[in-house]
Design a protein around this motif. Structure first.
Motif, PDB file in Angstrom:
ATOM      1  N   UNK A  98     -82.594 -30.119  -7.983  1.00 34.47           N
ATOM      2  CA  UNK A  98     -82.560 -31.278  -8.948  1.00 34.47           C
ATOM      3  C   UNK A  98     -80.954 -31.874  -8.839  1.00 34.47           C
ATOM      4  N   UNK A  99     -80.112 -31.374  -8.062  1.00 36.04           N
ATOM      5  CA  UNK A  99     -78.490 -31.391  -7.968  1.00 36.04           C
ATOM      6  C   UNK A  99     -78.907 -32.374  -6.350  1.00 36.04           C
ATOM      7  N   UNK A 100     -79.667 -32.025  -5.426  1.00 33.65           N
ATOM      8  CA  UNK A 100     -79.516 -32.432  -4.707  1.00 33.65           C
ATOM      9  C   UNK A 100     -80.167 -33.652  -5.031  1.00 33.65           C
ATOM     10  N   UNK A 101     -81.442 -33.926  -6.201  1.00 34.13           N
ATOM     11  CA  UNK A 101     -81.805 -35.364  -5.498  1.00 34.13           C
ATOM     12  C   UNK A 101     -81.160 -36.595  -5.878  1.00 34.13           C
ATOM     13  N   UNK A 102     -79.827 -35.900  -6.988  1.00 34.05           N
ATOM     14  CA  UNK A 102     -79.158 -36.172  -7.963  1.00 34.05           C
ATOM     15  C   UNK A 102     -78.364 -37.484  -7.161  1.00 34.05           C
ATOM     16  N   UNK A 103     -77.344 -35.724  -5.715  1.00 32.90           N
ATOM     17  CA  UNK A 103     -76.761 -36.599  -5.306  1.00 32.90           C
ATOM     18  C   UNK A 103     -76.980 -37.597  -3.788  1.00 32.90           C
ATOM     19  N   UNK A 104     -77.807 -37.066  -3.277  1.00 34.20           N
ATOM     20  CA  UNK A 104     -78.485 -37.723  -2.222  1.00 34.20           C
ATOM     21  C   UNK A 104     -79.737 -39.296  -2.867  1.00 34.20           C
ATOM     22  N   UNK A 105     -80.331 -38.734  -3.755  1.00 39.26           N
ATOM     23  CA  UNK A 105     -81.290 -39.998  -4.254  1.00 39.26           C
ATOM     24  C   UNK A 105     -81.048 -40.527  -5.471  1.00 39.26           C
TER      25      UNK A 105
ATOM     26  N   UNK B  76     -78.141 -41.532  -7.120  1.00 38.58           N
ATOM     27  CA  UNK B  76     -76.204 -41.967  -6.466  1.00 38.58           C
ATOM     28  C   UNK B  76     -76.762 -43.368  -5.898  1.00 38.58           C
ATOM     29  N   UNK B  77     -76.795 -43.240  -4.673  1.00 32.96           N
ATOM     30  CA  UNK B  77     -77.405 -44.636  -4.017  1.00 32.96           C
ATOM     31  C   UNK B  77     -78.005 -45.424  -4.520  1.00 32.96           C
ATOM     32  N   UNK B  78     -79.316 -44.974  -4.848  1.00 29.75           N
ATOM     33  CA  UNK B  78     -80.263 -45.944  -5.735  1.00 29.75           C
ATOM     34  C   UNK B  78     -79.725 -46.944  -6.088  1.00 29.75           C
ATOM     35  N   UNK B  79     -78.772 -45.667  -8.107  1.00 29.28           N
ATOM     36  CA  UNK B  79     -77.911 -46.231  -8.465  1.00 29.28           C
ATOM     37  C   UNK B  79     -77.308 -47.456  -8.252  1.00 29.28           C
ATOM     38  N   UNK B  80     -75.969 -47.202  -7.130  1.00 29.70           N
ATOM     39  CA  UNK B  80     -75.064 -47.548  -6.953  1.00 29.70           C
ATOM     40  C   UNK B  80     -75.542 -48.733  -6.402  1.00 29.70           C
ATOM     41  N   UNK B  81     -76.437 -48.566  -5.203  1.00 24.66           N
ATOM     42  CA  UNK B  81     -77.245 -50.887  -4.713  1.00 24.66           C
ATOM     43  C   UNK B  81     -77.808 -51.254  -5.700  1.00 24.66           C
ATOM     44  N   UNK B  82     -78.203 -50.778  -7.264  1.00 24.74           N
ATOM     45  CA  UNK B  82     -78.917 -51.613  -8.283  1.00 24.74           C
ATOM     46  C   UNK B  82     -77.621 -52.136  -8.871  1.00 24.74           C
TER      47      UNK B  82
END
Length: 270
Positions: free
Chosen positions: A236-243, A245-251
């Motif tokens: 869960x934490x790995x998915x949050x950090x690696x998936x 956060x980048x997707x949210x930043x791009x949005x």
């Protein structure tokens, strides 16, 4: 019993007095008239909110209000309204947001034309005075994989087809981000949601709203991975950090670019 073609609009309320009437009016004044507005008041302490709800329920039979006796959060309030829904379609609008008059007609036409079970649209972002301060543009097609990385569906624009999906969906009882969990669940079943690029709703950004403090949402984002997708704590934490956060930043970057284009296009000409 499901009523063919009926849209059940789900609205939680809690001390929503200043914005509530405009939100309700935007639903009742839709060009698509075959709807019911199911409101679950989450134990408001504001008499103005209660008076407004009683007034609308008394003058329009499409408005059906339940006053909950305990404050349990917007997810529980939405679930109460969903349990009472009789419509083929279920849509969502919070008590401080608004819809464009042709929102339902536009989305239902797209769903029927393309055979989509879940549809959403882009939306405007407004301040407390109803000034447009931003635009959030959705992808044309939203997959389950995309939804796992970040929520692409604005709850105030979502409509899903109960007949096509075969069941109602309920939100997990977490205090925040329960709408994202709901749409993860739906896209897992329908595989692809259809996004209309035209903004069809108005999201009100408030400093006192449940979702206003983004930093406080971190643990709720992780809770979605744990409770909805049943990931381990480490995953869960790995998915949050690696998936996420980048997707949210791009949005957010796309949102800023779209907002700049909107403001430039609507700036007063000399």
């Amino acid at each position: 019993m499901m009523i063919e073609g009926l849209v059940s609009v789900i609205m939680p309320t809690y001390n929503s007095g200043p914005f509530l009437a405009r939100s309700i009016d935007s639903i009742l004044n839709q060009t698509y008239r075959h709807l019911e507005l199911l409101i679950a008041d989450d134990c408001s302490s504001d008499d103005t909110t209660k008076d407004i709800l009683r007034s609308y329920a008394s003058k329009d039979s499409r408005v059906k209000v339940v006053f909950l006796t305990e404050n349990c959060g917007p997810g529980a309030a939405r679930n109460d309204a969903i349990s009472r829904a009789q419509g083929q379609y279920i849509a969502f609008c919070d008590s401080d947001d608004r819809w464009a008059p042709d929102k339902l007609d536009t989305q239902l036409a797209a769903m029927r034309r393309g055979g989509y079970a879940l549809c959403c649209s882009s939306y405007y972002i407004c301040d407390g005075e109803d000034n447009v301060i931003g635009v959030n543009t959705v992808p044309r097609r939203i997959s389950f994989g995309m939804m796992k990385r970040d929520n692409k569906v604005g709850c105030l624009t979502a409509i899903y087809d109960v007949r096509a999906l075969g069941r109602k969906y309920y939100m997990p009882l977490i205090r925040k981000r329960q709408d994202w969990a709901l749409f993860i669940d739906i896209t897992r079943d329908c595989r692809v949601a259809y996004g209309i690029r035209e903004p069809l709703a108005y999201y009100r950004r408030r400093t006192d709203s449940v979702s206003s403090n983004k930093m406080s949402l971190v643990r709720y984002n992780v809770a979605v991975y744990r409770q909805c997708l049943h990931f381990s704590p480490l995953k869960s934490w790995a998915y949050f950090a690696l998936c996420f956060l980048p997707a949210y930043t791009a949005k957010r970057i796309r949102q800023k670019v779209d907002t700049y284009k909107y403001k430039h296009a609507h700036a007063p000409r000399p």
